[in-house]
Structure formats: C-alpha cells, structure tokens
Motif scaffolding. Structure first.
Motif, PDB file in Angstrom:
ATOM      1  N   PRO A  65       1.148 -42.087   4.157  1.00  0.00           N
ATOM      2  CA  PRO A  65       2.374 -42.250   4.948  1.00  0.00           C
ATOM      3  C   PRO A  65       2.326 -41.600   6.324  1.00  0.00           C
ATOM      4  O   PRO A  65       3.023 -42.042   7.235  1.00  0.00           O
ATOM      5  CB  PRO A  65       3.445 -41.609   4.060  1.00  0.00           C
ATOM      6  CG  PRO A  65       2.944 -41.805   2.673  1.00  0.00           C
ATOM      7  CD  PRO A  65       1.454 -41.632   2.782  1.00  0.00           C
TER       8      PRO A  65
ATOM      9  N   TRP B  47       2.276 -49.966  -8.244  1.00  0.00           N
ATOM     10  CA  TRP B  47       3.563 -49.366  -7.884  1.00  0.00           C
ATOM     11  C   TRP B  47       4.696 -50.347  -8.144  1.00  0.00           C
ATOM     12  O   TRP B  47       4.476 -51.554  -8.296  1.00  0.00           O
ATOM     13  CB  TRP B  47       3.581 -48.923  -6.423  1.00  0.00           C
ATOM     14  CG  TRP B  47       3.470 -50.019  -5.390  1.00  0.00           C
ATOM     15  CD1 TRP B  47       4.469 -50.733  -4.811  1.00  0.00           C
ATOM     16  CD2 TRP B  47       2.248 -50.516  -4.823  1.00  0.00           C
ATOM     17  NE1 TRP B  47       3.973 -51.629  -3.905  1.00  0.00           N
ATOM     18  CE2 TRP B  47       2.614 -51.511  -3.881  1.00  0.00           C
ATOM     19  CE3 TRP B  47       0.896 -50.197  -4.988  1.00  0.00           C
ATOM     20  CZ2 TRP B  47       1.665 -52.210  -3.141  1.00  0.00           C
ATOM     21  CZ3 TRP B  47      -0.039 -50.902  -4.237  1.00  0.00           C
ATOM     22  CH2 TRP B  47       0.347 -51.892  -3.343  1.00  0.00           C
TER      23      TRP B  47
ATOM     24  N   ASN C  11       5.297 -55.300   1.863  1.00  0.00           N
ATOM     25  CA  ASN C  11       6.068 -54.060   1.922  1.00  0.00           C
ATOM     26  C   ASN C  11       7.510 -54.309   1.505  1.00  0.00           C
ATOM     27  O   ASN C  11       8.047 -55.409   1.677  1.00  0.00           O
ATOM     28  CB  ASN C  11       6.049 -53.492   3.341  1.00  0.00           C
ATOM     29  CG  ASN C  11       6.603 -54.474   4.359  1.00  0.00           C
ATOM     30  OD1 ASN C  11       6.085 -55.578   4.525  1.00  0.00           O
ATOM     31  ND2 ASN C  11       7.666 -54.085   5.053  1.00  0.00           N
TER      32      ASN C  11
ATOM     33  N   LYS D  99      14.338 -45.602   2.650  1.00  0.00           N
ATOM     34  CA  LYS D  99      12.888 -45.423   2.546  1.00  0.00           C
ATOM     35  C   LYS D  99      12.187 -46.778   2.636  1.00  0.00           C
ATOM     36  O   LYS D  99      12.801 -47.832   2.436  1.00  0.00           O
ATOM     37  CB  LYS D  99      12.511 -44.741   1.225  1.00  0.00           C
ATOM     38  CG  LYS D  99      12.934 -43.295   1.100  1.00  0.00           C
ATOM     39  CD  LYS D  99      12.407 -42.696  -0.208  1.00  0.00           C
ATOM     40  CE  LYS D  99      12.761 -41.224  -0.337  1.00  0.00           C
ATOM     41  NZ  LYS D  99      12.195 -40.627  -1.583  1.00  0.00           N
ATOM     42  N   ASP D 100      10.893 -46.737   2.901  1.00  0.00           N
ATOM     43  CA  ASP D 100      10.065 -47.936   2.851  1.00  0.00           C
ATOM     44  C   ASP D 100       8.628 -47.507   2.616  1.00  0.00           C
ATOM     45  O   ASP D 100       8.296 -46.331   2.687  1.00  0.00           O
ATOM     46  CB  ASP D 100      10.190 -48.749   4.139  1.00  0.00           C
ATOM     47  CG  ASP D 100       9.378 -48.138   5.284  1.00  0.00           C
ATOM     48  OD1 ASP D 100       9.598 -46.939   5.573  1.00  0.00           O
ATOM     49  OD2 ASP D 100       8.543 -48.840   5.873  1.00  0.00           O
ATOM     50  N   ASN D 101       7.779 -48.483   2.317  1.00  0.00           N
ATOM     51  CA  ASN D 101       6.359 -48.166   2.114  1.00  0.00           C
ATOM     52  C   ASN D 101       5.477 -48.887   3.114  1.00  0.00           C
ATOM     53  O   ASN D 101       4.284 -49.081   2.890  1.00  0.00           O
ATOM     54  CB  ASN D 101       5.922 -48.481   0.683  1.00  0.00           C
ATOM     55  CG  ASN D 101       5.983 -49.966   0.349  1.00  0.00           C
ATOM     56  OD1 ASN D 101       6.545 -50.765   1.108  1.00  0.00           O
ATOM     57  ND2 ASN D 101       5.426 -50.342  -0.791  1.00  0.00           N
TER      58      ASN D 101
ATOM     59  N   VAL E 167       1.035 -51.756   3.630  1.00  0.00           N
ATOM     60  CA  VAL E 167       1.688 -50.780   2.764  1.00  0.00           C
ATOM     61  C   VAL E 167       0.863 -49.495   2.716  1.00  0.00           C
ATOM     62  O   VAL E 167      -0.354 -49.507   2.938  1.00  0.00           O
ATOM     63  CB  VAL E 167       1.899 -51.316   1.324  1.00  0.00           C
ATOM     64  CG1 VAL E 167       2.806 -52.522   1.309  1.00  0.00           C
ATOM     65  CG2 VAL E 167       0.569 -51.652   0.670  1.00  0.00           C
ATOM     66  N   ASN E 168       1.534 -48.396   2.390  1.00  0.00           N
ATOM     67  CA  ASN E 168       0.852 -47.117   2.221  1.00  0.00           C
ATOM     68  C   ASN E 168      -0.027 -47.120   0.980  1.00  0.00           C
ATOM     69  O   ASN E 168       0.198 -47.887   0.038  1.00  0.00           O
ATOM     70  CB  ASN E 168       1.881 -45.987   2.100  1.00  0.00           C
ATOM     71  CG  ASN E 168       2.669 -45.774   3.368  1.00  0.00           C
ATOM     72  OD1 ASN E 168       2.137 -45.856   4.468  1.00  0.00           O
ATOM     73  ND2 ASN E 168       3.964 -45.498   3.217  1.00  0.00           N
TER      74      ASN E 168
ATOM     75  N   GLY F 232       1.185 -47.652  -2.519  1.00  0.00           N
ATOM     76  CA  GLY F 232       2.535 -48.160  -2.321  1.00  0.00           C
ATOM     77  C   GLY F 232       3.573 -47.075  -2.143  1.00  0.00           C
ATOM     78  O   GLY F 232       4.765 -47.312  -2.354  1.00  0.00           O
ATOM     79  N   LYS F 233       3.129 -45.879  -1.725  1.00  0.00           N
ATOM     80  CA  LYS F 233       4.031 -44.728  -1.665  1.00  0.00           C
ATOM     81  C   LYS F 233       5.131 -44.928  -0.631  1.00  0.00           C
ATOM     82  O   LYS F 233       4.889 -45.341   0.491  1.00  0.00           O
ATOM     83  CB  LYS F 233       3.245 -43.462  -1.339  1.00  0.00           C
ATOM     84  CG  LYS F 233       4.083 -42.191  -1.400  1.00  0.00           C
ATOM     85  CD  LYS F 233       3.245 -40.948  -1.179  1.00  0.00           C
ATOM     86  CE  LYS F 233       4.092 -39.686  -1.259  1.00  0.00           C
ATOM     87  NZ  LYS F 233       3.272 -38.460  -1.047  1.00  0.00           N
ATOM     88  N   PHE F 234       6.355 -44.591  -1.027  1.00  0.00           N
ATOM     89  CA  PHE F 234       7.512 -44.708  -0.154  1.00  0.00           C
ATOM     90  C   PHE F 234       7.783 -43.393   0.551  1.00  0.00           C
ATOM     91  O   PHE F 234       7.581 -42.316  -0.010  1.00  0.00           O
ATOM     92  CB  PHE F 234       8.742 -45.114  -0.959  1.00  0.00           C
ATOM     93  CG  PHE F 234       8.787 -46.584  -1.288  1.00  0.00           C
ATOM     94  CD1 PHE F 234       9.702 -47.417  -0.670  1.00  0.00           C
ATOM     95  CD2 PHE F 234       7.912 -47.137  -2.202  1.00  0.00           C
ATOM     96  CE1 PHE F 234       9.737 -48.765  -0.959  1.00  0.00           C
ATOM     97  CE2 PHE F 234       7.938 -48.488  -2.513  1.00  0.00           C
ATOM     98  CZ  PHE F 234       8.859 -49.301  -1.878  1.00  0.00           C
ATOM     99  N   SER F 235       8.240 -43.495   1.802  1.00  0.00           N
ATOM    100  CA  SER F 235       8.638 -42.324   2.572  1.00  0.00           C
ATOM    101  C   SER F 235       9.865 -42.687   3.401  1.00  0.00           C
ATOM    102  O   SER F 235      10.256 -43.853   3.489  1.00  0.00           O
ATOM    103  CB  SER F 235       7.501 -41.840   3.472  1.00  0.00           C
ATOM    104  OG  SER F 235       7.121 -42.855   4.381  1.00  0.00           O
TER     105      SER F 235
END
Length: 412
Positions: free
Chosen positions: A100, A114, A151, A175-177, A185-186, A189-192
């Motif tokens: 992220p 994810w 995303n 939030k979004d990834n 995408v991160n 698929g990690k969201f921040s």
C-alpha cells in the motif's frame, strides 16, 4: 453447479438462521492474462522470460442472495496465482506486486486471495443504500477491469430515482485496495485508507433530454483535493452520430499547487456496424510552478486509467499521459463488428506536455493500439498489440516499446 450453490448456501446460513436466504445466484470468472514487450535498447526481446513478460491466473467466485424483504447481500473473492509460470515463461506478474505504501512486495509471486466484495443493500421505495466492500463506477474513482484482477472499495453508497429521468448518488469511500504503476491492486488485495482520510462524492445523472445523458459529480477527497466533473453524451440522427463533452476541475490541497482543469470533446459516427471517432483534450498547467509530478485526471484509486475520452481503450496512452496538467492530447480510432462474433478496433493517439513551464519535463507521447476480441464457445479471447513511443524535450526518443497482450476468460 447445484452442489456449489448448496455448499455456499450452507456456509452463509451458519450464524444467520434468523434469515430465510433466498434467490441465491452464484457467478464467477476464470482468467489467464499474459503480456510480453520489447523495448528499443533493451537486451530483452519479445517472449523472453525476463521482467518484460508477465503472466498470472485468477479465479473469481461470488454470489448474491436475498436475506429479507428489500434486503440483499453480495460477496465475492479472488484467488490469484502464477501457476509456476515465473519459472518457465515469464519474469513478472501484472497485478498485486506493490505494498500500500508503493514499495515492492516481497511476496508478489506467491499465491494470493482476498475478499473482493462483501456488502448489504437495502431498498425502500426508489432509494437504495449499499454498504460494504463493492465496485464503484464514478468518473474519478472507479473499478478498473483491464487487468487479471480488479480493484474495489469499502464504501457506503446511496442511489435515489425519485426525480424523473434522474439518478442521484451520494457516497462515502473509506478504504480501497487500488495500486499505482499499472498493478491495479495492492499485494494480497490489502485495503488501506482512501486518499488521506477518506472521501465524499455526490453526483446526478439525468436523461431528460432525448438520447442524451448529462452527469455532474463533486468530490471531496479529505486533505487531498476537491474536484468536480461535468459530462454530456448525446446520440443524434437516429444514433448515427455520437457527440461527447467533458469538463473537470481539481484543486489539490497541497502547498505550491493551484487548481487544474481539463476539457475534452469526442465525435463519433456509426455506419454499417462500424464506429469511427475522434477525440481531443486539453489540461491547464498547475499555476506554472514547474513541479515535476504533474496533476492528472486519472482514477484516484490507481493513478492509471481515466474516463477522459482521449485516455480510453489504450494500454499506455491512458490517464497518466493524456490527462496530465499542461497537456494537449488527441486520438482517432475505429471499431467494427462486421465479422460475426469478433470485434476489431484500432486507435492512434498523441499527447504533448509542456511540463508546467519546466523545459526538463516537456515530452511527447504516441501510441498505436490494435485489438481483436471474441468468443470461442464459452471462452472469451482478447488480443492487443500496441506500439508506444516517448520523446523528451530535445526530440530524442527515450521509449520505443512494442507490446502484445493476450487474455482468455471463462465466465460462469
């Protein structure tokens, strides 16, 4: 498929026995994504197994269901894998390879999974509230579909259709990834947090004028920028002629930045199952302060693709280039469906940036894109070939790249 539906219903029913789950619909997509490039001056050729060749496989599985009257739920998940291709055919992956914070992820070649969506939707009259992880489709914040995975956003969205021929939209995005540098995408698929501390958006889409869609949007990306977007698209002469107009403004909340705006026009003609179009856009400078990192009007979630007409349908000539501040861009293209079951399209575009009055940042970009897409039985196939050039402020060519992308997908 019946067994899959039964298993999913059984899982979702755990802990929710108070609800009568009904109208369950299962859907998904398996996708294989491959790209290889050749750049002048590089020691890597087309189809080499180095970082110029990328491949990955994804599996998307989702379901929607009714939990109670007017209350529904949606959920989907991604599984992403290289299938070991990096040991045999390629040297890089197209998605989920950054953290992220923008740094390279150490586990980009590992298998990943994810939750892509998980939302509740409630409808009362002509108003729908959708809360949770979901896709978005707004001009400056949207879900991109071009990569092996897409995303999504953690958001609350309200839609209302009480006014005639009008849809009103209000949204909070927490939030979004989304990731930059064409990775969509991160990693994992990690969201921040979206932007600095989230964002508000409001929009209105109106179709009162026959064959015309008019939309207006306002965004408040907390501690980052205020922006608005105006657009009108019309079909004239029995849908033979298409005309589009766009105007957007962005006011960055940073020191040394002023507001930047952009306008774009598009004219298209539909004849004999074919479309021919031309588009032009022009973005103002950011107060002529010579800042190297110019503003642009691309997707806030990724900094990549854009809804501006000159940025549509190209691998490289997207929002990163055509919508930069202090940039003029134009594009011509054509598509046809004259061959049954196959869509063929080609486009050529150029963009010239004056670098916000900084000679070192001046550059010219150009690209050809040729696309063929169709289906073989249930299998969707897309092949894209593009030739992309960049010249610096002296006229010297600094990038000369040929790229081939092949995508195969099976939807169910």
């Amino acid at each position: 498929m019946k067994l899959g539906k039964l298993s999913l219903v059984a899982v979702m029913a755990l802990g929710t026995s108070a609800f009568a789950i009904d109208n369950v619909k299962v859907n998904g997509e398996a996708k294989v994504w491959y790209q290889t490039s050749e750049t002048l001056g590089s020691n890597l050729d087309m189809f080499d197994h180095g970082t110029n060749s990328l491949a990955e496989v994804s599996l998307l599985v989702g379901a929607t269901m009714d939990l109670a009257p007017n209350l529904s739920m949606g959920a989907s998940a991604y599984a992403l894998t290289t299938l070991g291709l990096e040991n045999n055919l390629v040297g890089q992956v197209p998605a989920a390879r950054l953290n992220p914070d923008g740094t390279a992820a150490t586990g980009a070649l590992d298998d990943q999974s994810w939750a892509r969506e998980l939302y509740l939707a409630y409808t009362a009259g002509k108003t729908t509230l959708k809360v949770g992880r979901q896709e978005l489709n707004t001009p400056l914040a949207f879900t991109e579909k071009w990569n092996v995975v897409d995303n999504t956003f953690d958001a609350a969205v309200v839609l209302n259709n009480d006014l005639p021929d009008t849809t009103l939209v209000g949204a909070w995005v927490g939030k979004d990834n989304g990731a930059a540098s064409n990775t969509t995408v991160n990693n994992g698929g990690k969201f921040s947090t979206f932007g600095a501390t989230g964002a508000y958006a409001a929009g209105a889409i109106n179709k009162s004028i026959p064959n015309t869609t008019v939309q207006a949007w306002y965004y408040d990306v907390q501690s980052v920028a205020d922006a608005y977007w105006l657009q009108a698209d019309a079909k004239l002469m029995n849908d033979m002629v298409e005309l589009g107009l766009q105007y957007a403004n962005m006011d960055k909340k940073y020191v040394n930045y002023s507001d930047t705006d952009i306008y774009a026009v598009k004219l298209g003609v539909n004849v004999a199952n074919s479309n021919i179009y031309a588009a032009y856009s022009s973005a103002s400078d950011n107060n002529g302060n010579g800042i190297a990192q110019a503003d642009n009007f691309s997707n806030v979630a990724t900094g990549d693709k854009s809804m501006i007409y000159t940025a549509l349908g190209s691998i490289y000539m997207d929002g990163e280039h055509t919508t930069k501040s202090d940039t003029d861009a134009w594009k011509i293209g054509a598509s046809t469906k004259m061959i049954p079951g196959v869509t063929l399209s080609a486009s050529y575009g150029e963009a010239e940036t004056d670098g916000n009055n900084n000679a070192a940042n001046k550059a010219e970009y150009s690209a050809w894109d040729v696309i063929a897409s169709g289906k073989v039985g249930p299998l969707g196939l897309t092949a894209i070939y593009t030739q992309y050039d960049k010249e610096d402020n002296t006229g010297a060519k600094t990038i000369d790249t040929d790229t081939l992308r092949i995508i195969a997908s099976l939807k169910f």
